[in-house]
Scaffold this active site. Structure first.
Site, mmCIF file in Angstrom:
data_model
loop_
_atom_site.group_PDB
_atom_site.id
_atom_site.type_symbol
_atom_site.label_atom_id
_atom_site.label_comp_id
_atom_site.label_asym_id
_atom_site.label_seq_id
_atom_site.Cartn_x
_atom_site.Cartn_y
_atom_site.Cartn_z
ATOM 1 N N TYR A 1 -21.508 188.019 -65.310
ATOM 2 C CA TYR A 1 -21.550 188.394 -63.897
ATOM 3 C C TYR A 1 -22.451 187.504 -63.045
ATOM 4 O O TYR A 1 -22.488 187.649 -61.825
ATOM 5 C CB TYR A 1 -21.972 189.860 -63.748
ATOM 6 C CG TYR A 1 -20.783 190.800 -63.843
ATOM 7 C CD1 TYR A 1 -19.816 190.821 -62.848
ATOM 8 C CD2 TYR A 1 -20.610 191.626 -64.941
ATOM 9 C CE1 TYR A 1 -18.715 191.669 -62.930
ATOM 10 C CE2 TYR A 1 -19.516 192.476 -65.043
ATOM 11 C CZ TYR A 1 -18.568 192.491 -64.031
ATOM 12 O OH TYR A 1 -17.479 193.312 -64.115
ATOM 13 N N GLU B 1 -15.758 202.688 -91.510
ATOM 14 C CA GLU B 1 -14.975 201.861 -90.577
ATOM 15 C C GLU B 1 -14.832 202.508 -89.208
ATOM 16 O O GLU B 1 -15.003 201.847 -88.186
ATOM 17 C CB GLU B 1 -13.585 201.591 -91.157
ATOM 18 C CG GLU B 1 -12.698 200.783 -90.205
ATOM 19 C CD GLU B 1 -11.279 200.599 -90.710
ATOM 20 O OE1 GLU B 1 -10.431 200.179 -89.912
ATOM 21 O OE2 GLU B 1 -11.003 200.867 -91.894
ATOM 22 N N ASP C 1 -10.110 202.252 -94.073
ATOM 23 C CA ASP C 1 -8.705 202.624 -94.212
ATOM 24 C C ASP C 1 -8.086 201.904 -95.400
ATOM 25 O O ASP C 1 -8.475 200.780 -95.743
ATOM 26 C CB ASP C 1 -7.919 202.244 -92.949
ATOM 27 C CG ASP C 1 -8.219 203.156 -91.769
ATOM 28 O OD1 ASP C 1 -8.740 204.268 -91.991
ATOM 29 O OD2 ASP C 1 -7.930 202.754 -90.626
#
Length: 424
Positions: free
Chosen positions: A170, A256, A308
């Site tokens: 910014y 995770e 997963d």
């Protein structure tokens, strides 16, 4: 042929067998079952003892590359603000000299090619570079952005403050246009100056969280991660402010996803099974990787991973273990080798009788990524992991951690993880 009713009955029986079969194998002393938490954690305690007694290696990249075994490779180091300021000033003087001499200007930037170093169990950066010139129309914008970011980093270091990558973006939105443009050159600058990203005093916004049996000081303030509710404590972006880590945990549980983290935090899993639970809520950020590295080094306890059962869960695990290719120059502080894959493993889908409706078919892309993983060193050096990945590719099925909720929302914390810890 079996009737639809018979098939439904079989599915119900399989589901019941998966839930009850797992509970029968548990020896945790809960609900009248035999055993105790101490007995259940026997294998984890043995692992903790071995990690604690392991002599810390002092091997460096220079040591293992004796005789140029891996070719011309390099790593960056943590450097002081004053040293980096001086180097930036030297770079600017060199650029000014080039312009005065009519040579234009540009930077020698790394190509980002990597190589896996077996002795260190991580990837490092090859010391190859190319000259990026302002006069090259394809590189003009990048050279301009890099020059501007060097100026901003010098200003931040001079003031002795830290800023986020978003703050940096910014300061000159019209030039950068997209944050990925200003973020990208930070890695180039780190390589060029031979320093860690943290040394530039530019940090990522907080993303990861931690909860459990951990206390530490953050910029002098006492932090107790057992008193952070179900949301946990945000992992600080500035790791230099984190000191005096203390814990009675037996292991670190690396999760995770945020949903699984919240389930374990709400169930106060760490009270029954002394551990520290952390998550980066998906793809690991720099702060979470630095924090995990610091935990392992200072507390000397094992790290167990819950991801997963799909190729991308393993890809995430690989970033924690051996680093990412984009930041291979700083893999020493950003990687944590020897993480144990606790679950969810492809073999668990049958072992725990995960219902078919909770499993997903692998896409062609999933299969492609899975086959690529079979060539990765962090997989090939673990024969059990190779077998698990082969099961995944053979069945062409995957599942998320949340698939365990088919047996109840607390099945993860009350049955699955205790049994996985018990079985080792």
């Amino acid at each position: 042929m079996a009737s639809k009713g018979a098939k439904g009955t079989k599915r119900a029986a399989d589901k019941s067998e998966g839930a009850l079969g797992a509970i029968k194998r548990l020896r945790d002393g809960a609900d009248g079952r035999p055993g105790s938490v101490k007995e259940l954690l026997t294998k984890v305690q043995t692992l903790k003892d071995s990690v604690h007694n392991l002599k810390e290696t002092t091997l460096t990249l220079a040591d293992v590359n004796d005789g140029n075994k891996y070719g011309d490779v390099r790593e960056v180091v943590g450097r002081t603000a004053s040293d980096i300021q001086n180097d930036i000033e030297k770079v600017m003087v060199e650029l000014a000299t080039m312009i005065i001499n009519g040579d234009g200007f540009g930077y020698e930037l790394p190509t980002r090619a990597t190589v896996y170093v077996e002795e260190l169990n991580r990837i490092v950066l090859k010391a190859k570079s190319t000259f990026t010139s302002f006069s090259n129309t394809g590189a003009t914008r990048k050279v301009t952005i890099l020059t501007r970011v060097l100026q901003l980093v010098h200003s931040v270091l001079t003031k002795g403050i830290h800023v986020t990558k978003r703050d940096l973006f910014y300061t000159d939105v019209k030039l950068f246009k997209d944050q990925k443009d200003s973020d990208g050159v930070l890695d180039d600058i780190s390589c060029m100056l031979g320093c860690t990203r943290n040394s530039l005093h530019v940090v990522a916004s907080e993303k990861g969280v931690v909860v459990g049996r951990l206390q530490y000081l953050e910029d002098g303030d006492e932090i107790d991660c057992t008193k952070m509710g179900i949301g946990g404590k945000a992992i600080p972006s500035n790791m230099t402010k984190v000191t005096s880590m203390r814990s009675d945990a037996t292991f670190v549980l690396l999760v995770e996803k945020d949903a699984a983290f919240m389930r374990l935090a709400e169930d106060r899993f760490y009270n029954r099974f002394p551990c520290i639970i952390i998550t980066a809520k998906g793809q690991p950020d720099v702060a979470s990787r630095l924090f995990l590295n610091k935990l392992k080094r200072e507390l000397k306890i094992p790290v167990l991973a819950l991801v997963d059962s799909d190729p991308y869960g393993l890809k995430i695990l690989s970033v924690y273990m051996q680093g990412s290719k984009n930041m291979a120059y700083d893999s020493g502080s950003l990687s944590t080798p020897d993480i144990k894959w606790l679950g969810v493993r492809p073999s668990d889908l049958e072992k725990f009788k995960i219902p078919e409706q909770c499993r997903l078919d692998m896409t062609d892309k999933d299969i492609e990524v899975g086959k690529q993983l079979l060539q990765e060193e962090f997989i090939t050096q673990n024969p059990d992991w190779v077998k698990e990945l082969e099961i995944m590719l053979a069945t062409k099925q995957k599942a998320e951690i949340q698939a365990l909720s088919s047996y109840g929302f607390q099945y993860l914390s009350e049955v699955y993880l205790p049994l996985k810890l018990q079985e080792g």
